[in-house]
Design an enzyme around this catalytic site. Structure first.
Site, short mmCIF file in Angstrom:
data_model
loop_
_atom_site.label_atom_id
_atom_site.label_comp_id
_atom_site.label_asym_id
_atom_site.label_seq_id
_atom_site.Cartn_x
_atom_site.Cartn_y
_atom_site.Cartn_z
CD GLU A 112 -2.93 -1.05 2.37
OE1 GLU A 112 -2.92 -0.07 3.14
OE2 GLU A 112 -3.72 -2.01 2.50
CD GLU A 179 -9.97 -0.58 -0.26
OE1 GLU A 179 -8.86 -1.15 -0.38
OE2 GLU A 179 -10.76 -0.83 0.66
O1 KIV Z 1 -6.78 -6.89 1.57
C1 KIV Z 1 -7.58 -6.86 0.63
O2 KIV Z 1 -8.48 -7.71 0.50
C2 KIV Z 1 -7.44 -5.80 -0.35
C3 KIV Z 1 -8.53 -5.65 -1.37
C4 KIV Z 1 -9.72 -5.02 -0.75
C5 KIV Z 1 -8.07 -4.92 -2.56
O3 KIV Z 1 -6.50 -5.08 -0.33
#
Ligand code: KIV
Length: 262
Positions: A112, A179
């Site tokens: 991220e 997201e």
């Molecule tokens: O952890 C996860 O499931 C994610 C998705 C929502 C993209 O990062």
């Protein structure tokens, strides 16, 4: 599907479907579907362990679940999620975390944000590890963001996310998850990149879509954010099957002779 197909699909304007998965049995089901790729997301802290955020996920837990998914879905492209802080220490600690995920048989990792990650992404890509980025609502920063909320609504924020996406592409990411951003921003970013964007709550114009297994299958009656489409009422159907079993046991209707040994 392999890492090159992500870009090929974008070039050919073919949409990409991704679903999260955390266990062997579900992975076996996914393996025989037309879903393009599987994300073993750190969302497992919430969906599998009932935590209130993704922060409690550890690299050990992520590696264990990724191993199970790899066993169940040998034909799918599988992305393992690097959990909170696992890639924010020294290079050698970060590399250990990546090695733990890639040695399960995953084909790529996801992380991220961009600030402080660009050098690391370059190092991973140079070491043969495909990297998926993640921008917009980045759940590992939920405390910094003040909650799970839509990102990029104002112009300044939108420009920051757009430029972050371009930096991720320049650093070598093969794809970026977007997201919870407004649809217009999802479209602008997707048009400005040559790598595919995979949206969740980012509107219809991203290059692909990802949903969480439990959300897509309607397993949690009381959790239905705007961006989720439930393709099944699995929660209700499972509940009704379990009640049927309980009733049959009480009424001595199960097992019957054909379900018993002579
Ligand atoms: O952890 C996860 O499931 C994610 C998705 C929502 C993209 O990062």
């Amino acid at each position: 599907m392999n890492v090159l197909d992500f870009k090929n699909k974008k070039t050919q304007r073919e949409k990409i479907s991704v679903v999260t998965c955390y266990d062997y049995t579900s992975a076996r089901i996914l393996n025989s579907t037309r879903i393009d790729a599987i994300l073993v997301g750190d969302s497992l802290a919430m969906t599998m362990y009932g935590e209130r955020s993704t922060l409690p996920a550890t690299i050990e837990v992520m590696a264990q679940h990724t191993t199970a998914v790899v066993r169940g879905a040998p034909d799918k492209f599988i992305i393992g999620d690097l959990p909170f802080l696992s890639y924010r220490s020294s290079l050698s600690e970060n590399m250990n975390a990546v090695a733990a995920l890639m040695r399960t048989g995953a084909h790529a990792v996801k992380l991220e944000g961009v600030d402080g990650n660009e050098e690391f992404i370059r190092h991973l890509v140079g070491s043969g590890v495909p990297v998926m980025g993640h921008l917009g609502l980045t759940p590992q920063s939920v405390n910094q963001l003040g909650g799970f909320r839509v990102q990029g609504r104002d112009r300044n924020q939108a420009e920051l996310i757009t430029s972050a996406a371009q930096k991720l592409e320049a650093a070598g990411c093969f794809s970026v998850v977007l997201e919870c951003v407004p649809s217009a921003l999802g479209r602008t970013i997707s048009e400005s990149l040559s790598i595919p964007t995979i949206g969740i709550g980012a509107g219809p114009d991203t290059d692909g879509q990802v949903l969480v297994w439990q959300d897509l299958l309607g397993m949690n009656k009381d959790f239905k954010p705007k961006f989720v489409r439930q393709y099944l009422n699995a929660g209700e159907q499972i509940e009704s099957a379990l009640n049927q079993f309980a009733d049959d046991v009480i009424a001595k209707k199960f097992p019957e002779a054909r379900e018993s040994y002579e």
